[in-house]
Scaffold this motif. Structure first.
Motif, PDB file in Angstrom:
ATOM      1  N   VAL A 189       0.847  -1.190   0.000  1.00 25.62           N
ATOM      2  CA  VAL A 189       0.000   0.000   0.000  1.00 25.62           C
ATOM      3  C   VAL A 189       0.884   1.242   0.000  1.00 25.62           C
ATOM      4  O   VAL A 189       1.897   1.300   0.716  1.00 25.62           O
ATOM      5  N   PRO A 190       0.553   2.261  -0.795  1.00 21.22           N
ATOM      6  CA  PRO A 190       1.360   3.493  -0.814  1.00 21.22           C
ATOM      7  C   PRO A 190       1.413   4.148   0.569  1.00 21.22           C
ATOM      8  O   PRO A 190       0.545   3.919   1.418  1.00 21.22           O
ATOM      9  N   GLU A 191       2.422   4.968   0.781  1.00 28.67           N
ATOM     10  CA  GLU A 191       2.532   5.696   2.040  1.00 28.67           C
ATOM     11  C   GLU A 191       1.274   6.541   2.252  1.00 28.67           C
ATOM     12  O   GLU A 191       0.786   7.180   1.326  1.00 28.67           O
ATOM     13  N   ASP A 192       0.744   6.504   3.492  1.00 30.22           N
ATOM     14  CA  ASP A 192      -0.498   7.209   3.840  1.00 30.22           C
ATOM     15  C   ASP A 192      -1.716   6.649   3.105  1.00 30.22           C
ATOM     16  O   ASP A 192      -2.750   7.309   3.003  1.00 30.22           O
ATOM     17  N   GLY A 193      -1.584   5.424   2.594  1.00 24.05           N
ATOM     18  CA  GLY A 193      -2.706   4.794   1.922  1.00 24.05           C
ATOM     19  C   GLY A 193      -3.648   4.138   2.917  1.00 24.05           C
ATOM     20  O   GLY A 193      -3.474   4.255   4.142  1.00 24.05           O
ATOM     21  N   TYR A 194      -4.625   3.428   2.387  1.00 24.33           N
ATOM     22  CA  TYR A 194      -5.648   2.797   3.232  1.00 24.33           C
ATOM     23  C   TYR A 194      -5.378   1.304   3.368  1.00 24.33           C
ATOM     24  O   TYR A 194      -5.004   0.642   2.393  1.00 24.33           O
ATOM     25  N   VAL A 195      -5.558   0.795   4.581  1.00 29.67           N
ATOM     26  CA  VAL A 195      -5.311  -0.615   4.856  1.00 29.67           C
ATOM     27  C   VAL A 195      -6.571  -1.240   5.453  1.00 29.67           C
ATOM     28  O   VAL A 195      -7.537  -0.555   5.764  1.00 29.67           O
ATOM     29  N   GLY A 196      -6.529  -2.553   5.613  1.00 29.72           N
ATOM     30  CA  GLY A 196      -7.684  -3.269   6.143  1.00 29.72           C
ATOM     31  C   GLY A 196      -8.191  -4.248   5.109  1.00 29.72           C
ATOM     32  O   GLY A 196      -7.998  -4.066   3.896  1.00 29.72           O
ATOM     33  N   ALA A 197      -8.844  -5.285   5.587  1.00 28.26           N
ATOM     34  CA  ALA A 197      -9.320  -6.336   4.694  1.00 28.26           C
ATOM     35  C   ALA A 197     -10.294  -5.801   3.651  1.00 28.26           C
ATOM     36  O   ALA A 197     -10.387  -6.337   2.540  1.00 28.26           O
ATOM     37  N   TYR A 198     -11.010  -4.720   3.987  1.00 24.10           N
ATOM     38  CA  TYR A 198     -12.008  -4.210   3.046  1.00 24.10           C
ATOM     39  C   TYR A 198     -11.373  -3.705   1.757  1.00 24.10           C
ATOM     40  O   TYR A 198     -12.003  -3.745   0.684  1.00 24.10           O
ATOM     41  N   ILE A 199     -10.114  -3.230   1.828  1.00 22.89           N
ATOM     42  CA  ILE A 199      -9.426  -2.752   0.623  1.00 22.89           C
ATOM     43  C   ILE A 199      -9.247  -3.906  -0.362  1.00 22.89           C
ATOM     44  O   ILE A 199      -9.527  -3.776  -1.563  1.00 22.89           O
ATOM     45  N   GLY A 200      -8.802  -5.054   0.154  1.00 20.94           N
ATOM     46  CA  GLY A 200      -8.648  -6.222  -0.711  1.00 20.94           C
ATOM     47  C   GLY A 200      -9.984  -6.698  -1.260  1.00 20.94           C
ATOM     48  O   GLY A 200     -10.080  -7.106  -2.431  1.00 20.94           O
ATOM     49  N   ASP A 201     -11.022  -6.642  -0.426  1.00 18.82           N
ATOM     50  CA  ASP A 201     -12.362  -7.063  -0.867  1.00 18.82           C
ATOM     51  C   ASP A 201     -12.851  -6.207  -2.031  1.00 18.82           C
ATOM     52  O   ASP A 201     -13.372  -6.718  -3.031  1.00 18.82           O
ATOM     53  N   ILE A 202     -12.702  -4.886  -1.879  1.00 17.46           N
ATOM     54  CA  ILE A 202     -13.181  -3.969  -2.922  1.00 17.46           C
ATOM     55  C   ILE A 202     -12.336  -4.122  -4.183  1.00 17.46           C
ATOM     56  O   ILE A 202     -12.873  -4.126  -5.307  1.00 17.46           O
ATOM     57  N   ALA A 203     -11.026  -4.262  -4.008  1.00 15.91           N
ATOM     58  CA  ALA A 203     -10.146  -4.431  -5.174  1.00 15.91           C
ATOM     59  C   ALA A 203     -10.553  -5.671  -5.965  1.00 15.91           C
ATOM     60  O   ALA A 203     -10.587  -5.646  -7.212  1.00 15.91           O
ATOM     61  N   LYS A 204     -10.878  -6.752  -5.273  1.00 17.67           N
ATOM     62  CA  LYS A 204     -11.294  -7.988  -5.955  1.00 17.67           C
ATOM     63  C   LYS A 204     -12.611  -7.771  -6.705  1.00 17.67           C
ATOM     64  O   LYS A 204     -12.783  -8.257  -7.837  1.00 17.67           O
ATOM     65  N   GLN A 205     -13.554  -7.049  -6.081  1.00 18.19           N
ATOM     66  CA  GLN A 205     -14.823  -6.775  -6.762  1.00 18.19           C
ATOM     67  C   GLN A 205     -14.603  -5.983  -8.047  1.00 18.19           C
ATOM     68  O   GLN A 205     -15.265  -6.232  -9.062  1.00 18.19           O
ATOM     69  N   ILE A 206     -13.652  -5.049  -8.007  1.00 22.88           N
ATOM     70  CA  ILE A 206     -13.383  -4.236  -9.197  1.00 22.88           C
ATOM     71  C   ILE A 206     -12.768  -5.095 -10.299  1.00 22.88           C
ATOM     72  O   ILE A 206     -13.167  -5.008 -11.473  1.00 22.88           O
ATOM     73  N   VAL A 207     -11.832  -5.955  -9.923  1.00 24.28           N
ATOM     74  CA  VAL A 207     -11.205  -6.835 -10.913  1.00 24.28           C
ATOM     75  C   VAL A 207     -12.234  -7.800 -11.498  1.00 24.28           C
ATOM     76  O   VAL A 207     -12.247  -8.046 -12.709  1.00 24.28           O
ATOM     77  N   ASP A 208     -13.115  -8.311 -10.636  1.00 20.38           N
ATOM     78  CA  ASP A 208     -14.159  -9.221 -11.135  1.00 20.38           C
ATOM     79  C   ASP A 208     -15.099  -8.508 -12.100  1.00 20.38           C
ATOM     80  O   ASP A 208     -15.574  -9.104 -13.077  1.00 20.38           O
ATOM     81  N   GLY A 209     -15.361  -7.250 -11.845  1.00 23.38           N
ATOM     82  CA  GLY A 209     -16.267  -6.494 -12.706  1.00 23.38           C
ATOM     83  C   GLY A 209     -15.592  -5.908 -13.928  1.00 23.38           C
ATOM     84  O   GLY A 209     -16.268  -5.547 -14.901  1.00 23.38           O
ATOM     85  N   HIS A 210     -14.262  -5.795 -13.881  1.00 21.37           N
ATOM     86  CA  HIS A 210     -13.491  -5.254 -15.002  1.00 21.37           C
ATOM     87  C   HIS A 210     -12.305  -6.195 -15.240  1.00 21.37           C
ATOM     88  O   HIS A 210     -11.162  -5.883 -14.855  1.00 21.37           O
ATOM     89  N   PRO A 211     -12.534  -7.352 -15.860  1.00 26.50           N
ATOM     90  CA  PRO A 211     -11.493  -8.390 -15.967  1.00 26.50           C
ATOM     91  C   PRO A 211     -10.201  -7.934 -16.640  1.00 26.50           C
ATOM     92  O   PRO A 211      -9.131  -8.494 -16.373  1.00 26.50           O
ATOM     93  N   ASP A 212     -10.298  -6.912 -17.489  1.00 27.66           N
ATOM     94  CA  ASP A 212      -9.095  -6.469 -18.195  1.00 27.66           C
ATOM     95  C   ASP A 212      -8.414  -5.277 -17.539  1.00 27.66           C
ATOM     96  O   ASP A 212      -7.480  -4.709 -18.108  1.00 27.66           O
ATOM     97  N   VAL A 213      -8.844  -4.896 -16.338  1.00 29.58           N
ATOM     98  CA  VAL A 213      -8.331  -3.675 -15.741  1.00 29.58           C
ATOM     99  C   VAL A 213      -6.833  -3.730 -15.485  1.00 29.58           C
ATOM    100  O   VAL A 213      -6.126  -2.725 -15.650  1.00 29.58           O
ATOM    101  N   LEU A 214      -6.302  -4.911 -15.133  1.00 28.25           N
ATOM    102  CA  LEU A 214      -4.872  -4.992 -14.819  1.00 28.25           C
ATOM    103  C   LEU A 214      -4.007  -4.962 -16.080  1.00 28.25           C
ATOM    104  O   LEU A 214      -2.775  -4.855 -15.978  1.00 28.25           O
ATOM    105  N   ASP A 215      -4.638  -5.044 -17.247  1.00 24.32           N
ATOM    106  CA  ASP A 215      -3.884  -4.953 -18.511  1.00 24.32           C
ATOM    107  C   ASP A 215      -3.794  -3.517 -19.020  1.00 24.32           C
ATOM    108  O   ASP A 215      -3.086  -3.245 -19.993  1.00 24.32           O
ATOM    109  N   LEU A 216      -4.510  -2.605 -18.358  1.00 24.20           N
ATOM    110  CA  LEU A 216      -4.516  -1.210 -18.791  1.00 24.20           C
ATOM    111  C   LEU A 216      -3.232  -0.508 -18.362  1.00 24.20           C
ATOM    112  O   LEU A 216      -2.571  -0.935 -17.401  1.00 24.20           O
ATOM    113  N   PRO A 217      -2.877   0.588 -19.050  1.00 26.12           N
ATOM    114  CA  PRO A 217      -1.751   1.408 -18.575  1.00 26.12           C
ATOM    115  C   PRO A 217      -2.019   1.894 -17.151  1.00 26.12           C
ATOM    116  O   PRO A 217      -3.179   2.038 -16.742  1.00 26.12           O
ATOM    117  N   GLU A 218      -0.960   2.172 -16.404  1.00 28.21           N
ATOM    118  CA  GLU A 218      -1.071   2.515 -14.985  1.00 28.21           C
ATOM    119  C   GLU A 218      -2.066   3.645 -14.732  1.00 28.21           C
ATOM    120  O   GLU A 218      -2.904   3.556 -13.829  1.00 28.21           O
TER     121      GLU A 218
END
Length: 553
Positions: A189-218
């Motif tokens: 997590v970046p400095e001063d970023g957000y932590v907690g299990a909910y961050i991973g949960d939301i990130a997974k939901q986004i990837v599931d809803g946008h399967p190609d998101v990790l192939d996009l430019p940064e």
């Protein structure tokens, strides 16, 4: 006779004295009557004679004697005594006092509502937590208090808009998006970023809803995580609020202020008022003219807009939507905002003593087994609204969070709030209600009802316990009015506890239903009217706190 009716009777007595030329004084707009603490001082007391004595140029007791003579002629008034420097202690006859039970039952859910704040349009903003994580315990307190306050204000006659301000612009949202992106890519997590299990949960939901998101430019990838993460988090906040019984009339986006040009328009309006100036390449608002500790930057030298500029535009938006008063409910860590918000109001040409109110809420902690509970399984370092509901339930949470003044820190004991003891205040009040419902069920099984209003004999309700309960029932409209005027919904909760106590004492000392082969009497039916009147007030009061009134416990 209700306290409101008695107040009007006293006012009429004053008017009669003035019109007879016995007293030269301007008529007061209203007269306050209150239940004295000592029953020997009558059913109600008023200090109207003391209020009128100085402008009338007469001794208070002499004024009291003039008013007393008129009051004693009124139907339902058994006795009027002058006490101390000029207080009027009024005793009603049993029939007049008991008739209140009929008034309450016939009014039903309308009993307690009044016009104390009629004509006032209030924008009530509360919770407004950053949409970067679940609602934490401080926000839960504001949810309970804010929603209860909105209900109380409406019951007191005000027109209320409840509002949640979504902070969906700025640095914190950018950090939230970066935290989600890092979690999805398996990076720290970046400095001063957000932590907690909910961050991973939301990130997974986004990837599931946008399967190609990790192939996009940064950069594109980051925008997807920021935008989609914000939507998911706001949706979760809305879900948790609705499940907590809290409804917002408006969900207001900070971002919309920038996209609509409202921020720029606000600065132009404030500049036209003569309070905006340019210095060191930045644009400032001269808030020191109105008590702020320093002037505030609206636009930084690098062109970035500050949160303060958004705050100014947001306040003007509330006023432009026709609100007379903007009420902000903020946490203890926002105490420094009070002066700057009031300065915005003054700079806009409004009255900071009327057009804005800032309520500050203190911190909350929860204990279990005598130890403070600090951690959430999901959020890592905070207690969330879902945790609170899981531990003690919606009713206990809403009631216990709303029953104390927000000026004080609050400790919630999970063990107490899940117990069936008198220490559990919500249980104590709800149990009183279920006891009343049990009486009604038992009466029905015996084939007994309270009878018609015409057959009701209020004069039979003459015991000390019945008198005390009737007096407390009669206080409810004034409690609601005071809670609204003072912005203190906890007054309703404390009142309900007193009412429940008076009912329990009445129940223990006054047998309501006949036993064995005994026949139901007029007293039986009169007491059923009183029990139903008390139940009505309990239901109405709990409703103002967003708490249920179970019929069985």
């Amino acid at each position: 006779m209700t306290p409101a009716e008695l107040s009007q009777a006293v006012l009429s007595a004053v008017r009669a004295v003035v019109e007879a030329g016995e007293l030269t004084v301007a008529m007061p707009e209203q007269v306050t009557v209150e239940r004295p603490k000592n029953k020997d001082h009558g059913d109600y007391a008023t200090n109207v004679a003391l209020q009128l004595a100085k402008p009338a140029g007469r001794p208070p007791r002499q004024v009291a004697e003039l008013i007393s003579a008129r009051l004693q002629q009124l139907p339902g008034v058994a006795k009027v005594e002058i006490a101390g420097p000029g207080f009027l202690n009024i005793t009603l006859d049993a029939a007049s006092q008991g008739a209140l039970a009929r008034t309450v039952v016939e009014a039903g859910e309308a009993y307690g509502r009044n016009d104390a704040l009629q004509g006032l349009k209030i924008n009530l903003e509360f919770v407004s937590a950053n949409p970067t994580g679940p609602i934490h315990i401080g926000g839960v307190r504001w949810a309970a208090v804010g929603d209860s306050l909105g209900r109380v204000l409406r019951a007191a006659g005000a027109e209320v808009t409840t509002e949640y301000y979504i902070n969906d612009a700025g640095v914190q949202i950018a950090k939230f998006g970066a935290s989600l992106q890092a979690a999805a890519n398996g990076r720290p997590v970046p400095e001063d970023g957000y932590v907690g299990a909910y961050i991973g949960d939301i990130a997974k939901q986004i990837v599931d809803g946008h399967p190609d998101v990790l192939d996009l430019p940064e950069a594109e990838q980051l925008e997807v995580f920021r935008s989609a993460g914000l939507t998911l988090m706001v949706d979760e906040i809305k879900r948790s609020m609705e499940e907590f019984g809290v409804h917002f009339d408006v969900w207001f986006s900070e971002k919309s202020l920038h996209e609509s040009g409202a921020v720029e328009q606000a600065m132009e309006r404030l500049r036209a008022q003569g309070h905006v100036f340019d210095q060191d390449g930045a644009i400032w608002l001269r808030t020191t003219d109105f008590g702020d500790d320093k002037d505030r930057v609206l636009i930084k030298a690098d062109g970035d807009t500050t949160y303060f500029a958004s705050d100014a535009a947001y306040y003007l938006s509330k006023r432009d939507r026709g609100n007379d008063v903007a009420v902000y409910m903020l946490g203890a860590d926002h105490h420094g905002y009070v002066g700057r918000l009031k300065a915005i109001v003054a700079c806009a040409g409004d009255d900071p003593e009327h057009n804005i109110e800032v309520l500050i809420g203190q911190f909350v902690k929860m204990i279990r087994g005598g130890e403070e509970v600090r951690m959430s399984k999901r959020a890592g370092n905070i207690i969330t609204i879902d945790d609170v509901v899981d531990w003690i339930g919606v009713d206990a949470a809403r009631y216990s969070l709303a029953r104390s003044s927000t000026d004080s820190t609050l400790t919630l004991d999970i063990d107490v709030l899940t117990s069936t003891s008198n220490e559990n205040h919500v249980y104590y009040v709800q149990y009183a209600h279920s006891r009343m419902c049990s009486v009604a069920r038992n009466a029905a099984q015996l084939g007994i009802d309270k009878g018609s209003a015409e057959d009701f004999k209020p004069e039979l309700l003459d015991s000390p316990w019945e008198n005390a309960l009737l007096g407390k029932v009669g206080e409810f409209p004034q409690v609601v009015a005071s809670a609204g005027e003072l912005r203190e919904p906890h007054r309703v909760a404390r009142y309900l506890e007193q009412l429940a106590g008076d009912y329990h004492r009445f129940y223990d000392n006054c047998r309501i239903l006949p036993r064995g082969d005994e026949e139901a009497t007029d007293l039986t039916r009169a007491r059923l009217w009183l029990a139903e009147a008390t139940r009505t007030v309990i239901v109405n009061g709990l409703g103002l706190l967003g708490v249920s009134a179970p019929e069985r416990m």
